[in-house]
Scaffold this active site. Structure first.
Site, mmCIF file in Angstrom:
data_model
loop_
_atom_site.group_PDB
_atom_site.id
_atom_site.type_symbol
_atom_site.label_atom_id
_atom_site.label_comp_id
_atom_site.label_asym_id
_atom_site.label_seq_id
_atom_site.Cartn_x
_atom_site.Cartn_y
_atom_site.Cartn_z
ATOM 1 C CD GLN A 130 -2.483 1.447 2.827
ATOM 2 O OE1 GLN A 130 -3.545 1.006 2.766
ATOM 3 N NE2 GLN A 130 -1.867 1.517 4.070
ATOM 4 N N GLY A 131 0.739 2.051 -1.012
ATOM 5 C CA GLY A 131 1.586 3.451 -1.051
ATOM 6 C C GLY A 131 0.668 4.447 -0.780
ATOM 7 C CE1 TYR A 132 -3.895 3.752 0.078
ATOM 8 C CE2 TYR A 132 -4.798 4.562 2.150
ATOM 9 C CZ TYR A 132 -4.894 3.743 1.242
ATOM 10 O OH TYR A 132 -6.130 3.412 0.573
ATOM 11 C CB SER A 133 2.493 7.179 4.953
ATOM 12 O OG SER A 133 1.687 6.968 5.675
ATOM 13 C CB SER A 165 3.435 -2.918 5.174
ATOM 14 O OG SER A 165 2.929 -1.912 6.286
ATOM 15 C CD GLU A 248 -3.928 0.531 7.300
ATOM 16 O OE1 GLU A 248 -4.311 1.454 6.837
ATOM 17 O OE2 GLU A 248 -2.817 0.175 7.787
ATOM 18 C CD GLU A 373 -2.381 11.095 19.519
ATOM 19 O OE1 GLU A 373 -2.156 10.535 18.556
ATOM 20 O OE2 GLU A 373 -2.170 10.936 20.533
#
Lengths: 389, 371
Positions: A130-133, A165, A248, A373
């Site tokens: 997964q390419g998110y952050s 990951s 997720e 948060e």
């Protein structure tokens, strides 16, 4: 076929097809079969189990048959799960394809995209990451800057992802990219799929405080991606991203019932008159176990309510927040149970520092998949409806 | 069993919520307190509750009850927790009913379901719940028994027509064997009932017995497990009332955060307050699951101690957090008597203490978990 007949059939099928060595508990997901082009099977049995379950669609029991799923109803899938649990069968395959991309593709993908990708997820042929952050886009994910330029017959991707990951072990990536640089930040994002073997893709593992390296930095340098590999509508990728994050969160929150701390404490420290001798520790463990049991019943209640037709919605944020914070607390208690031995980092006695490394690993639980948060922000906005401004 | 409410229970919940919101808002409790009402609850409300089937909610239909079980009783208690309804419901409909059922007594169930004569249960003798530590002794006299000694923290003790008293008929304090239950009637010789005005402005009493005639209920010497079961069952319903208190505090607090202005903005926009409210929401969500599980287990009829301890511990923790946070987030106005939020904290603590506080529940939870 009645559910009873189905149960009998499943039982027979498992008896014949699930190898004996696959009927033992796993110590962790590291021992699981993750599939993919380069996966090194731990044994022939592990390979066989994946092939047989994949053939039947039992790796993804409720997905449609036409895309390689099991085509089972919820009730049938529950029976399959019960029968597998009864013989301690390991899951034949675990993957981000199953947990995350698959559900999103089934909901948002085109028929062609489903035909192309879903069967390979079901059989464990392709391992996804997964390419998110990004370095500048963590909690504020929508500010991501990796760009995909429209070059007529293809997209040209440039940028960097982080905390990907298992990027170094994965075959394909599902990736959030900015396709409309001038649009407001939530509206310029698209959801793109591409092969990690494409020219211009490189990865670099990140070593963590735990000593483990499950995450990578991932770089894209003029990567060419065919036009047909954009999922859903151009510029509407944020909707898919949010849907997928909900999945997720549910997964991270729903870690399942671990071995009770009290059992570990009894084994390690012994009891006197049926009680742990260390009264302060006993009290701390009781406090934790009360909350852990209430959490377990809450996961069950959310599941039951979903079955009755209610939408889980933002409640997944509550499960993620509480589940991860509890898991961190659990590992703090484990340190107290193990005493100084908890801190051994190397050697056979400590299984190369399993207690210490697992403890440190849990510190990421409340960061990955949206920090605690961020979950509290979501609860505040979507459940309590507190004002933004 | 599904951790949800079926249609019938969902309807009961809606009717209980509506009933208490309309018939006994918090202003009723304030009124009872300010008038120094000696009865301490509204008799007309009790009558209405009987007609609704709430008074006999745990009792079988043959006895005139509504037979909604503990899940039903929990829904009523939760609704009463939201409105801080002053009522003999807990003492009479929950504790006395549970105890008489656990003792196998069937003679009194009809009277209990009707609710014309009030029942309560007297256990505590000191400031902490300690059933095995019961010291009060019953003496055989003629064909019956007499009781002498002191009971404290008895809910509705000064208005009850019949008091079920736990006393020792053999053994010594600290032993579980040798306890029995006796009925003492209002006005009995040597009985002095002193109402204890407590922080929650509700009905509690100290009862002093001096050679007071008493009738044995159930079997001699072996009442410990029945009383323990009754207090476990009562704790599941107390947990539901505490859950209602916590929920109401969260609702009132978020409403206030949406309306109060400071620094030119609504204070609900402040992340510091949003996070506190969201955390409280999660804490209450966990408690709701534990409470429903315990109430369902109570209805299944098997061992309930572990689930009751879990639910009560969670409910105490949530109600403590909710009432404290409610006052803090309301600011100065939360400290005024004129504002209702203070009534919630004053009810939550004494109620939590009845039949064992957090530590008592956590200790029991650990013991029943085998550590």
């Amino acid at each position: 076929m009645s559910l009873d007949e189905f149960r009998a059939e499943v039982r027979d099928w498992l008896e014949v097809n699930c190898p004996a060595s696959m009927r033992t508990p796993m110590a962790s997901f590291d021992e699981a079969c993750w599939g993919g082009r380069h996966f090194e099977f731990a044994s022939d049995d592990q390979r066989l189990w994946l092939e047989r379950a994949g053939e039947k669609g039992y790796t993804v029991p409720t997905w449609p048959k036409e895309y390689g799923g099991g085509g089972l109803s919820k009730d049938e899938a529950k029976i399959l799960a019960e029968e597998m649990k009864r013989i301690n069968a390991r899951p034949p395959l675990v993957s981000f394809g199953i947990w995350m991309l698959g559900p999103a593709l089934l909901k948002f993908g085109s028929h062609e995209q489903k035909l192309e990708h879903i069967p390979k997820i079901a059989r464990g042929d392709i391992r996804w990451c997964q390419g998110y952050s990004e370095p500048g886009a963590g909690s504020d994910l929508a500010s991501l800057r990796t760009k995909a330029e429209d070059k007529g017959d293809h997209w040209l991707v440039n940028g960097q992802k982080v905390w990907t990951s298992y990027a170094d072990k994965s075959d394909w990536i599902f990736c959030l990219v900015r396709t409309e640089p001038d649009a407001p930040k939530h509206e310029g994002i698209s959801f793109l799929l591409f092969d990690m073997e494409s020219a211009g893709v490189s990865t670099k593992p990140i070593k963590l405080i735990s000593g483990y390296s499950p995450f990578c930095e991932t770089f894209f340098d003029d990567v060419t991606v065919p036009k047909g590999q954009l999922v859903g509508e151009r510029g509407k990728g944020w909707t898919i991203a949010k849907y997928l994050l909900t999945h997720e969160r549910k997964m991270i929150g729903d870690i399942g019932a671990p071995t009770p701390l009290s059992q570990l404490a009894r084994e390690k420290l012994g009891t006197e008159g049926g009680q742990l001798e260390d009264a302060m520790l006993r009290s701390e463990i009781a406090r934790h176990e009360i909350d852990a049991a209430a959490f377990m019943f809450t996961v069950q209640r959310a599941t039951d309510e979903a079955k009755a037709g209610a939408s889980l919605g933002a409640f997944s944020s509550a499960l993620k927040y509480v589940g991860t914070e509890l898991n961190k607390d659990r590992h703090e208690k484990l340190l107290k149970i193990h005493g100084s031995e908890a801190f051994e980092w190397e050697g056979q006695f400590s299984r190369d520092g399993a207690v210490a490394k697992d403890w440190l690993r849990t510190k990421a639980n409340s960061i990955e998949g949206g920090t605690s948060e961020v979950q509290l922000n979501i609860i505040s906005k979507r459940i309590l409806e507190l004002p933004d401004r | 069993m599904s951790l949800t409410l079926n249609e019938e229970l969902q309807l009961l919940k809606e009717s209980a919520d509506g009933f208490f919101a309309e018939k006994s808002p918090v202003s009723d409790l304030r009124d009872l307190r300010d008038r120094e009402d000696e009865v301490g609850y509204r008799a007309d409300l009790w009558q209405d509750m009987a007609e609704m089937g709430f008074v006999g909610i745990l009792l079988p239909e043959e006895a005139g009850g509504a037979d909604f079980g503990y899940v039903g009783a929990g829904l009523v208690a939760e609704a009463m927790g939201r409105q801080l309804t002053a009522s003999p419901f807990l003492a009479h409909s929950v504790v006395a009913a549970s105890l008489l059922k656990a003792l196998g007594d069937e003679d009194r169930l009809g009277a209990l379901a009707a609710g014309d004569e009030l029942y309560t249960v007297a256990i505590d003798e000191g400031p902490r719940f300690d059933l095995a530590g019961t010291k009060m002794t019953a003496t055989q006299a003629g064909g019956g028994y007499t009781l002498s000694g002191l009971k404290t923290f008895v809910p509705d003790g000064h208005v009850a027509d019949h008091i079920l008293v736990v006393a020792r008929t053999s053994g010594t304090a600290g032993e579980t064997d040798g306890l029995s239950v006796f009925q003492v009637d209002k006005g009995a010789k040597g009985l002095i009932a002193d109402r204890t005005i407590m922080a929650d402005s509700r009905n509690w009493a100290k009862l002093s017995f001096n050679a007071t005639p008493a009738t044995l209920v159930g079997t001699l010497d072996g009442a410990y497990s029945a009383v323990e079961r009754a207090t476990d069952l009562a704790n599941t319903v107390i947990a539901a009332e505490l859950l209602g208190i916590a929920e109401e505090c969260l609702t009132r607090t978020t409403d206030y955060l949406k309306e109060r202005q400071q620094f030119g903005v609504t204070i609900g926009t402040f992340q510091a307050l949003q996070h506190r409210a969201s955390h409280l929401f999660c804490e209450i969500a966990l408690t709701r699951s534990a409470v429903l599980k315990a109430l369902q287990t109570a209805d299944e009829g098997g061992p309930v101690g572990w689930f009751a301890a879990l639910a009560k511990a969670r409910a105490i923790k949530s109600a403590e957090l909710a009432t404290n946070e409610a006052i803090q987030m309301h600011g100065g106005i939360g400290m005024t008597d004129e504002y209702d939020i203070g009534f919630y904290i004053k009810r939550a603590r004494p109620l939590a203490h009845l039949y064992g506080d957090y530590n008592v529940q956590a200790d029991r939870f650990a013991a029943l978990s085998g550590y």
